[in-house]
Design a protein around this motif. Structure first.
Motif, short mmCIF file in Angstrom:
data_model
loop_
_atom_site.label_atom_id
_atom_site.label_comp_id
_atom_site.label_asym_id
_atom_site.label_seq_id
_atom_site.Cartn_x
_atom_site.Cartn_y
_atom_site.Cartn_z
N HIS A 1 -5.47 -6.66 4.12
CA HIS A 1 -4.61 -5.56 4.53
C HIS A 1 -3.86 -6.03 5.77
CE1 HIS A 1 -6.61 -1.78 2.55
NE2 HIS A 1 -5.73 -2.37 1.76
N GLN B 1 -3.15 4.29 -3.41
CA GLN B 1 -4.11 4.95 -2.51
C GLN B 1 -4.22 6.46 -2.78
OE1 GLN B 1 -3.07 3.70 1.51
NE2 GLN B 1 -4.06 1.73 1.19
N HIS C 1 -7.24 1.70 -4.06
CA HIS C 1 -8.13 1.96 -2.92
C HIS C 1 -9.06 3.11 -3.30
CE1 HIS C 1 -9.76 2.45 1.03
NE2 HIS C 1 -8.91 1.59 1.57
N GLU D 1 0.11 -2.91 4.72
CA GLU D 1 -0.39 -1.56 4.95
C GLU D 1 0.09 -0.96 6.27
OE1 GLU D 1 -4.52 0.92 4.11
OE2 GLU D 1 -4.61 -0.87 5.33
N HIS E 1 -1.19 -5.28 8.71
CA HIS E 1 -0.43 -4.37 9.56
C HIS E 1 -0.75 -4.77 10.99
CE1 HIS E 1 -4.16 -1.80 10.10
NE2 HIS E 1 -4.40 -2.30 8.91
N ASP F 1 -9.14 -6.37 6.67
CA ASP F 1 -8.12 -5.54 7.28
C ASP F 1 -7.92 -6.05 8.70
OD1 ASP F 1 -6.96 -3.33 8.88
OD2 ASP F 1 -7.07 -2.23 6.98
N HIS G 1 -1.45 1.08 12.54
CA HIS G 1 -0.76 0.75 11.30
C HIS G 1 0.75 0.58 11.53
CE1 HIS G 1 -3.86 1.02 8.06
NE2 HIS G 1 -4.52 1.59 9.05
N GLU H 1 -13.81 -3.75 2.44
CA GLU H 1 -12.93 -3.69 3.61
C GLU H 1 -13.73 -3.41 4.89
OE1 GLU H 1 -9.23 -1.04 5.42
OE2 GLU H 1 -9.75 -0.87 3.29
N GLU I 1 -0.63 -1.32 -4.14
CA GLU I 1 -1.99 -0.82 -3.99
C GLU I 1 -1.93 0.70 -3.99
OE1 GLU I 1 -5.31 -0.33 -0.55
OE2 GLU I 1 -4.52 -2.37 -0.79
N SER J 1 -1.73 -7.55 1.03
CA SER J 1 -1.29 -6.18 0.79
C SER J 1 -0.79 -5.58 2.10
CB SER J 1 -2.45 -5.34 0.22
OG SER J 1 -1.98 -4.11 -0.28
N CYS K 1 -12.08 -7.66 1.60
CA CYS K 1 -10.74 -7.27 2.00
C CYS K 1 -10.72 -7.29 3.52
CB CYS K 1 -10.37 -5.88 1.48
SG CYS K 1 -8.85 -5.22 2.24
N CYS L 1 0.85 -1.19 0.00
CA CYS L 1 0.00 0.00 0.00
C CYS L 1 0.89 1.24 0.00
CB CYS L 1 -0.91 0.01 1.23
SG CYS L 1 -2.11 -1.32 1.28
#
Length: 260
Positions: A192, A29, A60, A239, A194, A165, A210, A138, A27, A237, A163, A7
């Motif tokens: 996602h 953004q 995104h 992030e 993180h 997250d 994050h 998401e 990705e 992905s 998605c 990302c």
């Protein structure tokens, strides 16, 4: 070989260099802001650079103040405008997925009726659309996987996936990340990745930190094992904040996750 992307967190030129260095996808953004100055030039700049990246690409979509299951026609219509903007931009950039927030706020609407409105929204959106782009919903503030699962099943279209997250699930929901994965299974087409420390209730503190993959208290190894078990074809992905991006890439490679 696992499809891993980075990302860009709005720093496209910085992160695409890491994508090129480590042979990973990206990705984009940048276009979460649909009101950029010189939009045509910005799209052209991104398109020219992405043509040189022979890896997976995703976009995104805008998400501020949107709610696709809203009863208010103006909100619903503007949400449709934004997903159409994202779709048109993704086509120009050669992206295969669009990440899009539901906009559902727990307690703000009766879930079955919200899902009914969401189903109508997606059936309208997908009419006359091709099948080259997948929309990945998401999670953000959802307390559990129920409403996203119901939405995906109601629409029943291969172009609509989840998605997950994992940071949002850990910080905002009442069930574990692992439960999200098991509950949603192969409805998940995208992750996602993180880390954070969960709900901390610290004044002026954002629980959605994050952080890098190993900088919080999500058990990343367990989460990735379950991802491979329940949603083996999903994109991963990364992030984290960009300051943690390279260390997270190196951790994946060191631990023999995905591309080497």
């Amino acid at each position: 070989m696992k499809d891993i992307r980075l990302c860009d967190n709005g720093e496209f030129d910085r992160i695409i260099k890491l994508s090129e260095k480590y042979n990973l996808g990206i990705e984009v953004q940048t276009f979460t802001d649909p009101y950029l100055d010189n939009m045509d030039k910005v799209i052209e700049h991104h398109r020219d650079k992405l043509k040189l990246l022979n890896k997976g690409k995703s976009l995104h979509a805008p998400y501020w103040d949107l709610n696709l299951g809203s009863k208010i026609h103006g909100i619903r219509n503007e949400t449709m405008n934004m997903i159409n903007f994202a779709y048109d931009t993704a086509k120009k950039l050669g992206c295969s997925e669009i990440v899009f927030h539901n906009g559902y706020i727990p307690g703000s609407s009766y879930p079955p009726k919200w899902v009914e409105r969401a189903e109508k929204f997606w059936r309208e959106f997908f009419e006359n659309k091709g099948d080259s782009i997948t929309i990945c919903l998401e999670n953000q503030f959802e307390l559990d996987a129920d409403i996203i699962k119901a939405e995906i099943d109601a629409v029943n279209d291969k172009r609509l996936k989840v998605c997950l997250d994992i940071g949002h699930a850990h910080a905002n929901s009442k069930i574990s990340v692992e439960e999200w994965i098991i509950e949603l299974g192969d409805r998940i087409g995208y992750y996602h990745l993180h880390n954070n420390h969960g709900s901390q209730y610290i004044k002026n503190h954002n629980n959605d930190e994050h952080l890098g993959l190993t900088n919080g208290n999500i058990d990343i190894n367990n989460v990735l094992d379950l991802s491979e078990q329940y949603s083996p074809n999903a994109v991963w992905s990364l992030e984290p904040q960009n300051e943690y991006m390279e260390e997270s890439i190196k951790w994946l490679k060191k631990n023999r996750r995905g591309n080497k």
